[in-house]
Write a protein that holds these residues in place. Structure first.
Motif, PDB file in Angstrom:
ATOM      1  N   UNK A  29       0.831  -1.202   0.000  1.00 13.66           N
ATOM      2  CA  UNK A  29       0.000   0.000   0.000  1.00 13.66           C
ATOM      3  C   UNK A  29       0.870   1.257   0.000  1.00 13.66           C
ATOM      4  N   UNK A  30       1.939   1.244   0.788  1.00 13.77           N
ATOM      5  CA  UNK A  30       2.843   2.389   0.821  1.00 13.77           C
ATOM      6  C   UNK A  30       3.549   2.568  -0.526  1.00 13.77           C
ATOM      7  N   UNK A  31       3.920   1.475  -1.168  1.00 13.50           N
ATOM      8  CA  UNK A  31       4.566   1.564  -2.480  1.00 13.50           C
ATOM      9  C   UNK A  31       3.609   2.132  -3.523  1.00 13.50           C
ATOM     10  N   UNK A  32       2.347   1.681  -3.483  1.00 11.88           N
ATOM     11  CA  UNK A  32       1.357   2.238  -4.418  1.00 11.88           C
ATOM     12  C   UNK A  32       1.151   3.725  -4.161  1.00 11.88           C
ATOM     13  N   UNK A  33       1.086   4.121  -2.894  1.00  8.86           N
ATOM     14  CA  UNK A  33       0.907   5.531  -2.552  1.00  8.86           C
ATOM     15  C   UNK A  33       2.100   6.357  -3.035  1.00  8.86           C
ATOM     16  N   UNK A  34       3.316   5.845  -2.838  1.00  6.85           N
ATOM     17  CA  UNK A  34       4.510   6.569  -3.316  1.00  6.85           C
ATOM     18  C   UNK A  34       4.505   6.694  -4.828  1.00  6.85           C
ATOM     19  N   UNK A  35       4.053   5.641  -5.522  1.00  5.59           N
ATOM     20  CA  UNK A  35       3.993   5.691  -6.985  1.00  5.59           C
ATOM     21  C   UNK A  35       2.991   6.739  -7.455  1.00  5.59           C
ATOM     22  N   UNK A  36       1.833   6.803  -6.799  1.00 11.50           N
ATOM     23  CA  UNK A  36       0.827   7.803  -7.182  1.00 11.50           C
ATOM     24  C   UNK A  36       1.345   9.202  -6.909  1.00 11.50           C
ATOM     25  N   UNK A  37       1.950   9.408  -5.766  1.00  7.22           N
ATOM     26  CA  UNK A  37       2.486  10.731  -5.430  1.00  7.22           C
ATOM     27  C   UNK A  37       3.596  11.113  -6.406  1.00  7.22           C
ATOM     28  N   UNK A  38       4.442  10.166  -6.748  1.00  8.89           N
ATOM     29  CA  UNK A  38       5.527  10.459  -7.692  1.00  8.89           C
ATOM     30  C   UNK A  38       4.970  10.805  -9.071  1.00  8.89           C
ATOM     31  N   UNK A  39       3.883  10.141  -9.463  1.00 14.00           N
ATOM     32  CA  UNK A  39       3.276  10.434 -10.760  1.00 14.00           C
ATOM     33  C   UNK A  39       2.626  11.807 -10.766  1.00 14.00           C
ATOM     34  N   UNK A  40       2.019  12.213  -9.662  1.00 20.76           N
ATOM     35  CA  UNK A  40       1.282  13.470  -9.610  1.00 20.76           C
ATOM     36  C   UNK A  40       2.148  14.671  -9.257  1.00 20.76           C
ATOM     37  N   UNK A  41       3.299  14.440  -8.668  1.00 22.93           N
ATOM     38  CA  UNK A  41       4.171  15.545  -8.274  1.00 22.93           C
ATOM     39  C   UNK A  41       4.977  16.007  -9.476  1.00 22.93           C
ATOM     40  N   UNK A  42       4.940  17.311  -9.780  1.00 22.43           N
ATOM     41  CA  UNK A  42       5.722  17.784 -10.922  1.00 22.43           C
ATOM     42  C   UNK A  42       7.213  17.721 -10.619  1.00 22.43           C
TER      43      UNK A  42
END
Length: 109
Positions: A29-42
């Motif tokens: 779950x933490x890895x998925x959250x980091x991936x989403x944040x990395x995708x959305x962060x410019x």
């Protein structure tokens, strides 16, 4: 006695497996959250500066012109309280800055 020991060992192993599965779920779950944040962060934009002599000289000249422009504006604002005079000097300064830069600095280097 050995049956009791085997039962306790089985309980410990079951508890250990449950804890391991919870830990794996939490990490996934933490890895998925980091991936989403990395995708959305410019991504930060890096500006590469030219480092040669000409580039340094040009930056210094631009800084001198900008400082002189700001000093002229501040002096006019302090000396004359009229908004019309300040606006007129601002427009005149904006028109004269390219002329002064062309005359003062040799841009053919």
């Amino acid at each position: 006695m050995s049956k009791e020991r085997a039962r306790r060992r089985a309980e410990r192993e079951a508890a250990r497996e449950r804890a391991a599965s919870r830990n794996e779920e939490r990490q996934a779950r933490a890895a998925r959250r980091r991936a989403v944040v990395a995708r959305l962060t410019p991504r930060p934009v890096r500006f590469a500066r030219q480092g040669g002599l000409r580039a340094r000289r040009r930056r210094a000249q631009n800084a001198v012109v900008a400082l002189a422009f700001a000093l002229v504006q501040v002096m006019v604002w302090l000396v004359w309280a009229s908004l019309a005079v300040s606006f007129g000097v601002l427009v005149l300064s904006l028109l004269l800055v390219p002329v002064v830069m062309t005359l003062a600095f040799d841009r053919r280097i």
